[in-house]
Design an enzyme around this catalytic site. Sequence first.
Site, PDB file in Angstrom:
ATOM      1  N   ASP A 178      22.609  21.116 -30.829  1.00 47.03           N
ATOM      2  CA  ASP A 178      23.646  20.951 -29.822  1.00 47.03           C
ATOM      3  C   ASP A 178      23.806  19.478 -29.447  1.00 47.03           C
ATOM      4  OD1 ASP A 178      25.582  21.841 -28.071  1.00 47.03           O
ATOM      5  OD2 ASP A 178      24.171  22.354 -26.488  1.00 47.03           O
ATOM      6  N   GLU A 187      26.161  19.460 -33.899  1.00 43.21           N
ATOM      7  CA  GLU A 187      27.399  19.403 -33.125  1.00 43.21           C
ATOM      8  C   GLU A 187      27.568  17.972 -32.635  1.00 43.21           C
ATOM      9  OE1 GLU A 187      29.279  21.911 -29.434  1.00 43.21           O
ATOM     10  OE2 GLU A 187      27.395  20.857 -29.091  1.00 43.21           O
TER      11      GLU A 187
END
Length: 355
Positions: A2, A59
Amino acid sequence: MDVINFISKASGLPNATVSDPSSKYQHGCEHYANGPQLHEYLQQIGSLMNEYNAFSVGEMPWVSEPEEIIKSVGFDRAELNMILNFDIVDMDHGSKGKFSPKQWSMSDLKAITNKWQSFMYQNDGWNALYLENHDQSRTVSRWGSDKPKFRNVAAKMFATFLGLQSGTPFLYQGQELGMSNIPEDWEMTEYRDLETLNRWREIIASHADDVRFLETTKQQYRFKSRDNARTPMQWDSSAHAGFTTGKPWMRVNNNYSTCNAAAQVGDPTSVFEHWAHILRLRKDHRDVLVYGSFCLVDAQNDDIFAYTRRFGEQTILVVANSKEREARWTMPKLVDVREEKLLVSNYPHLRVEAL
């Protein structure tokens, strides 16, 4: 991983550069995105991943320059295998942030797709292909049509558009069924996501008497709120769509009785089986659909998204109509497709050749 490009911060905790002090959309990301030690850290992660023959997906928001991203995913960099970038999912964000309106155009989608498909192929990089995830709403409602007449064919169209590109496709739960956004008639009390609710409270406080503005904002929530992807997964037509025998955190979408896994698995006309067919095509035509080049076709057309995939003597042409109306399209003479063999279609009356 993330927001992996946030792991290196500027030293000294400097203040962000704020050009408009009244704006709520100043992120100061120059101090925490793509920091000075980012690639040092990513190379350490890449070395560890290599020990286990594992692949990594990062990401990476607030970076869209290919020359910067290739530093993280280039074959010879030994950092990440691929990244999730935000260019497509941000293309309908307005000038005042995610929930301000912006009319996206086919030229926007074409430019973004062509940019990443071409750059990664030419520079030994690799794309992560996605349109939906836990932070994004449902594709069929956001950029297509979730009207009962069009929902299935629109969901299949997006499957074809995405699944035949170069890269690794990622499907979010329910995307393989064509699940749609929260219905338009649901009230704001149905929403649970704090991003949506906090923004709505601010809007109410500052625009309580502006009915038109409130309705415009609610429409943007219907298009883009994260809750659209967080309604319970639709397994079957039983209570709560078969997700739980208890009470879910929010109710299931109104269309769960017809749009569910039990109704679609094994039905050759369903969105699920269309996705299965797309994935089989990728395996059976691996050279051209996984490793072949990408070429945008008819870039100026506002209705049709068309592209070719090529490898050696093989050429596959993909044609997608994004509108609710019929579109007439003439294949450009520069496209050399010598055999007319239909591999996949989202319209059942068109005959598809056996693989």
